[in-house]
Design a protein around this motif. Structure first.
Motif, PDB file in Angstrom:
ATOM      1  N   LYS A  59       0.885  -1.234  -0.071  1.00 57.87           N
ATOM      2  CA  LYS A  59      -0.069   0.072   0.052  1.00 57.87           C
ATOM      3  C   LYS A  59       0.925   1.188   0.049  1.00 57.87           C
ATOM      4  O   LYS A  59       2.041   1.294   0.361  1.00 57.87           O
ATOM      5  CB  LYS A  59      -0.850   0.204   1.221  1.00 57.87           C
ATOM      6  N   GLY A  60       0.321   2.185  -0.460  1.00 56.36           N
ATOM      7  CA  GLY A  60       1.064   3.613  -0.506  1.00 56.36           C
ATOM      8  C   GLY A  60       2.271   3.693  -1.068  1.00 56.36           C
ATOM      9  O   GLY A  60       2.709   3.098  -2.244  1.00 56.36           O
ATOM     10  N   ASP A  61       3.431   4.020  -0.257  1.00 56.65           N
ATOM     11  CA  ASP A  61       4.744   3.922  -0.546  1.00 56.65           C
ATOM     12  C   ASP A  61       5.527   2.668  -0.412  1.00 56.65           C
ATOM     13  O   ASP A  61       6.896   2.504  -0.572  1.00 56.65           O
ATOM     14  CB  ASP A  61       5.738   4.987   0.101  1.00 56.65           C
ATOM     15  N   GLU A  62       4.695   1.537   0.037  1.00 52.70           N
ATOM     16  CA  GLU A  62       5.698   0.365   0.428  1.00 52.70           C
ATOM     17  C   GLU A  62       6.005  -0.201  -1.060  1.00 52.70           C
ATOM     18  O   GLU A  62       5.413  -0.109  -2.001  1.00 52.70           O
ATOM     19  CB  GLU A  62       4.660  -0.610   0.929  1.00 52.70           C
ATOM     20  N   LYS A  63       7.219  -1.057  -0.854  1.00 56.04           N
ATOM     21  CA  LYS A  63       7.574  -1.649  -2.062  1.00 56.04           C
ATOM     22  C   LYS A  63       8.252  -3.253  -1.733  1.00 56.04           C
ATOM     23  O   LYS A  63       8.394  -3.218  -0.233  1.00 56.04           O
ATOM     24  CB  LYS A  63       8.558  -0.889  -2.504  1.00 56.04           C
ATOM     25  N   LEU A  64       8.370  -4.038  -2.410  1.00 63.16           N
ATOM     26  CA  LEU A  64       9.087  -5.220  -2.124  1.00 63.16           C
ATOM     27  C   LEU A  64       9.976  -5.691  -3.157  1.00 63.16           C
ATOM     28  O   LEU A  64      10.136  -5.141  -4.390  1.00 63.16           O
ATOM     29  CB  LEU A  64       7.897  -6.470  -2.261  1.00 63.16           C
ATOM     30  N   THR A  65      10.905  -6.510  -2.889  1.00 65.97           N
ATOM     31  CA  THR A  65      11.904  -6.797  -3.945  1.00 65.97           C
ATOM     32  C   THR A  65      11.791  -8.564  -3.707  1.00 65.97           C
ATOM     33  O   THR A  65      11.874  -9.235  -2.821  1.00 65.97           O
ATOM     34  CB  THR A  65      13.286  -6.638  -3.549  1.00 65.97           C
ATOM     35  N   VAL A  66      11.811  -9.195  -5.145  1.00 66.52           N
ATOM     36  CA  VAL A  66      11.678 -10.597  -5.170  1.00 66.52           C
ATOM     37  C   VAL A  66      13.096 -10.889  -5.860  1.00 66.52           C
ATOM     38  O   VAL A  66      13.560 -10.269  -6.778  1.00 66.52           O
ATOM     39  CB  VAL A  66      10.545 -10.953  -6.143  1.00 66.52           C
ATOM     40  N   LYS A  67      13.567 -11.780  -5.148  1.00 66.61           N
ATOM     41  CA  LYS A  67      14.889 -12.814  -5.723  1.00 66.61           C
ATOM     42  C   LYS A  67      14.684 -14.163  -5.910  1.00 66.61           C
ATOM     43  O   LYS A  67      14.259 -14.689  -5.172  1.00 66.61           O
ATOM     44  CB  LYS A  67      16.008 -12.410  -4.746  1.00 66.61           C
ATOM     45  N   VAL A  68      14.877 -14.526  -7.102  1.00 68.53           N
ATOM     46  CA  VAL A  68      14.606 -16.021  -7.426  1.00 68.53           C
ATOM     47  C   VAL A  68      16.308 -16.423  -7.611  1.00 68.53           C
ATOM     48  O   VAL A  68      16.678 -15.826  -8.795  1.00 68.53           O
ATOM     49  CB  VAL A  68      13.820 -15.975  -8.826  1.00 68.53           C
ATOM     50  N   ASP A  69      16.355 -17.501  -7.244  1.00 69.32           N
ATOM     51  CA  ASP A  69      18.012 -18.149  -7.598  1.00 69.32           C
ATOM     52  C   ASP A  69      17.920 -19.646  -7.316  1.00 69.32           C
ATOM     53  O   ASP A  69      17.882 -20.007  -6.303  1.00 69.32           O
ATOM     54  CB  ASP A  69      19.248 -17.562  -6.491  1.00 69.32           C
ATOM     55  N   GLY A  70      17.613 -20.052  -8.450  1.00 68.42           N
ATOM     56  CA  GLY A  70      17.574 -21.606  -8.558  1.00 68.42           C
ATOM     57  C   GLY A  70      18.807 -22.198  -9.169  1.00 68.42           C
ATOM     58  O   GLY A  70      18.999 -23.482  -9.368  1.00 68.42           O
ATOM     59  N   HIS A  71      19.990 -21.333  -9.144  1.00 67.96           N
ATOM     60  CA  HIS A  71      21.134 -21.988  -9.539  1.00 67.96           C
ATOM     61  C   HIS A  71      21.163 -22.676 -10.945  1.00 67.96           C
ATOM     62  O   HIS A  71      21.954 -23.417 -11.344  1.00 67.96           O
ATOM     63  CB  HIS A  71      21.902 -23.034  -8.597  1.00 67.96           C
ATOM     64  N   GLY A  72      20.515 -21.907 -11.810  1.00 68.23           N
ATOM     65  CA  GLY A  72      20.253 -22.280 -13.203  1.00 68.23           C
ATOM     66  C   GLY A  72      21.023 -21.314 -14.238  1.00 68.23           C
ATOM     67  O   GLY A  72      21.765 -20.491 -13.711  1.00 68.23           O
ATOM     68  N   PRO A  73      21.283 -21.624 -15.259  1.00 70.31           N
ATOM     69  CA  PRO A  73      21.904 -20.883 -16.428  1.00 70.31           C
ATOM     70  C   PRO A  73      21.763 -19.256 -16.389  1.00 70.31           C
ATOM     71  O   PRO A  73      22.480 -18.544 -16.622  1.00 70.31           O
ATOM     72  CB  PRO A  73      21.495 -21.559 -17.507  1.00 70.31           C
ATOM     73  N   VAL A  74      20.561 -18.783 -15.954  1.00 70.77           N
ATOM     74  CA  VAL A  74      20.244 -17.316 -16.088  1.00 70.77           C
ATOM     75  C   VAL A  74      20.894 -16.577 -14.566  1.00 70.77           C
ATOM     76  O   VAL A  74      20.800 -15.560 -14.914  1.00 70.77           O
ATOM     77  CB  VAL A  74      18.885 -17.060 -16.225  1.00 70.77           C
ATOM     78  N   GLY A  75      21.161 -17.599 -13.631  1.00 74.41           N
ATOM     79  CA  GLY A  75      21.570 -16.863 -12.283  1.00 74.41           C
ATOM     80  C   GLY A  75      20.347 -16.316 -11.529  1.00 74.41           C
ATOM     81  O   GLY A  75      19.344 -16.851 -11.744  1.00 74.41           O
ATOM     82  N   ALA A  76      20.915 -15.407 -10.888  1.00 76.16           N
ATOM     83  CA  ALA A  76      20.178 -14.888  -9.566  1.00 76.16           C
ATOM     84  C   ALA A  76      19.118 -13.883 -10.705  1.00 76.16           C
ATOM     85  O   ALA A  76      19.791 -13.034 -11.575  1.00 76.16           O
ATOM     86  CB  ALA A  76      20.609 -14.252  -8.774  1.00 76.16           C
ATOM     87  N   ILE A  77      17.858 -13.667 -10.312  1.00 71.65           N
ATOM     88  CA  ILE A  77      16.932 -12.639 -10.865  1.00 71.65           C
ATOM     89  C   ILE A  77      16.347 -11.945  -9.791  1.00 71.65           C
ATOM     90  O   ILE A  77      16.160 -12.460  -8.745  1.00 71.65           O
ATOM     91  CB  ILE A  77      15.560 -13.285 -11.591  1.00 71.65           C
ATOM     92  N   VAL A  78      16.677 -10.484 -10.103  1.00 70.67           N
ATOM     93  CA  VAL A  78      16.197  -9.559  -8.852  1.00 70.67           C
ATOM     94  C   VAL A  78      15.269  -8.670  -9.531  1.00 70.67           C
ATOM     95  O   VAL A  78      15.277  -8.052 -10.576  1.00 70.67           O
ATOM     96  CB  VAL A  78      17.271  -8.857  -8.349  1.00 70.67           C
ATOM     97  N   VAL A  79      13.866  -8.239  -8.920  1.00 70.68           N
ATOM     98  CA  VAL A  79      12.931  -7.586  -9.317  1.00 70.68           C
ATOM     99  C   VAL A  79      12.372  -6.527  -8.288  1.00 70.68           C
ATOM    100  O   VAL A  79      11.992  -7.338  -7.147  1.00 70.68           O
ATOM    101  CB  VAL A  79      11.691  -8.464 -10.288  1.00 70.68           C
TER     102      VAL A  79
END
Length: 295
Positions: A59-79
């Protein structure tokens, strides 16, 4: 409105449903990071999932960060995502393309990997962020976001995310849905929904057919009463700036700044999230050094 998300209430509150067309958002990420097919699908799906999470939980100014790291060829994903539908993201190895899987689709599971975690860090404006983490159960990402919602948020849900990547690596369509089961949902309504979800094509296929988020809602909940609560734009948006990078430079050791002045006569900073480059001249660095020493 190009990309947009629809929030809705189904059957007087049995379900909350969110459907998003995120084509332009994912296309911009693909262009900024020059991602190849498997990387485009993995980053795009993570961005769509993050959009659905952020617009439903924040809500409002709140935000979140998602990190996916399955140790696959694309490496870590950060959004990163916020309540206003603004999202930015990157992944370690953008130049990743793989052979198609047995269904002749991009092998997102293999690209992401399954030996790792999905981590969600919420910035609620408090002194400490809140972090929830679950093991990856699929690597396809829709199921992984579903598992996170069930385990960390205690919200029984179904999440679908999909990206159609063209042979030249560009994005044709991208979108997704999230359905949350509310406490008042009947067993019959849940059973009907489960059957419907088995029949409904991937969101990308529906978008390719010209369907809108509203059309997809109608397809998911044929005979149920759908109440649209909100339509909101979503977009790729990065809040980086030269001033922010200058502040970051000012926080490092003055000796390191002096070395940049003496040896390189300047510096270049590149934003991980959007790829924007910021040039700092020798005079810029001298100003930053003065500030660093004053602190």
């Amino acid at each position: 409105m190009a990309d947009y998300l629809v929030k809705s209430l189904i059957d007087d509150g049995m379900f909350r449903a969110y459907v998003v067309d995120a084509t332009d958002m994912v296309a911009e990420a693909q262009q900024r990071h020059d991602t190849w097919s498997a990387a485009t699908a993995a980053l795009g799906r993570t961005m769509i999932g993050t959009t659905l999470l952020a617009t439903s939980l924040m809500k409002g100014d709140e935000k979140l960060t998602v990190k996916v790291d399955g140790h696959g060829p694309v490496g870590a994903i950060v959004v990163d995502g916020n309540a206003n539908g603004e999202v930015k993201g990157y992944l370690q190895y953008p130049h990743t393309s793989l052979a198609l899987n047995e269904k002749h689709k991009i092998d997102v599971r293999k690209a992401v990997g399954v030996n790792g975690m999905l981590t969600v860090t919420k910035d609620l404006g408090l002194s400490q962020p809140y972090t929830g983490q679950v093991p990856l159960v699929s690597g396809e990402l829709g199921e992984d976001f579903t598992y996170y919602l069930a385990k960390s948020e205690q919200i029984p849900s179904s999440v679908g995310v999909s990206v159609f990547v063209q042979p030249n690596n560009t994005v044709k369509v991208a979108g997704g849905f999230m359905i949350q089961v509310m406490p008042g949902a009947s067993d019959e309504a849940i059973a009907r929904l489960e059957e419907r979800l088995k029949e409904v094509p991937m969101v990308s296929e529906l978008l390719l057919d010209g369907q809108t988020p509203e059309d997809i809602l109608q397809l998911l909940f044929k005979d149920e009463k759908i109440k649209i609560l909100q339509k909101m734009p979503v977009s790729f948006k990065c809040d980086c700036s030269k001033d922010r990078f200058a502040k970051a430079l000012a926080s490092i050791q003055p000796k390191a700044i002096q070395e940049m002045i003496d040896e390189d006569h300047g510096a270049e900073a590149v934003c991980h999230f959007c790829g924007t480059k910021y040039e700092f001249s020798e005079d810029d660095l001298k100003d930053i050094l003065v500030k660093a020493q004053a602190d």
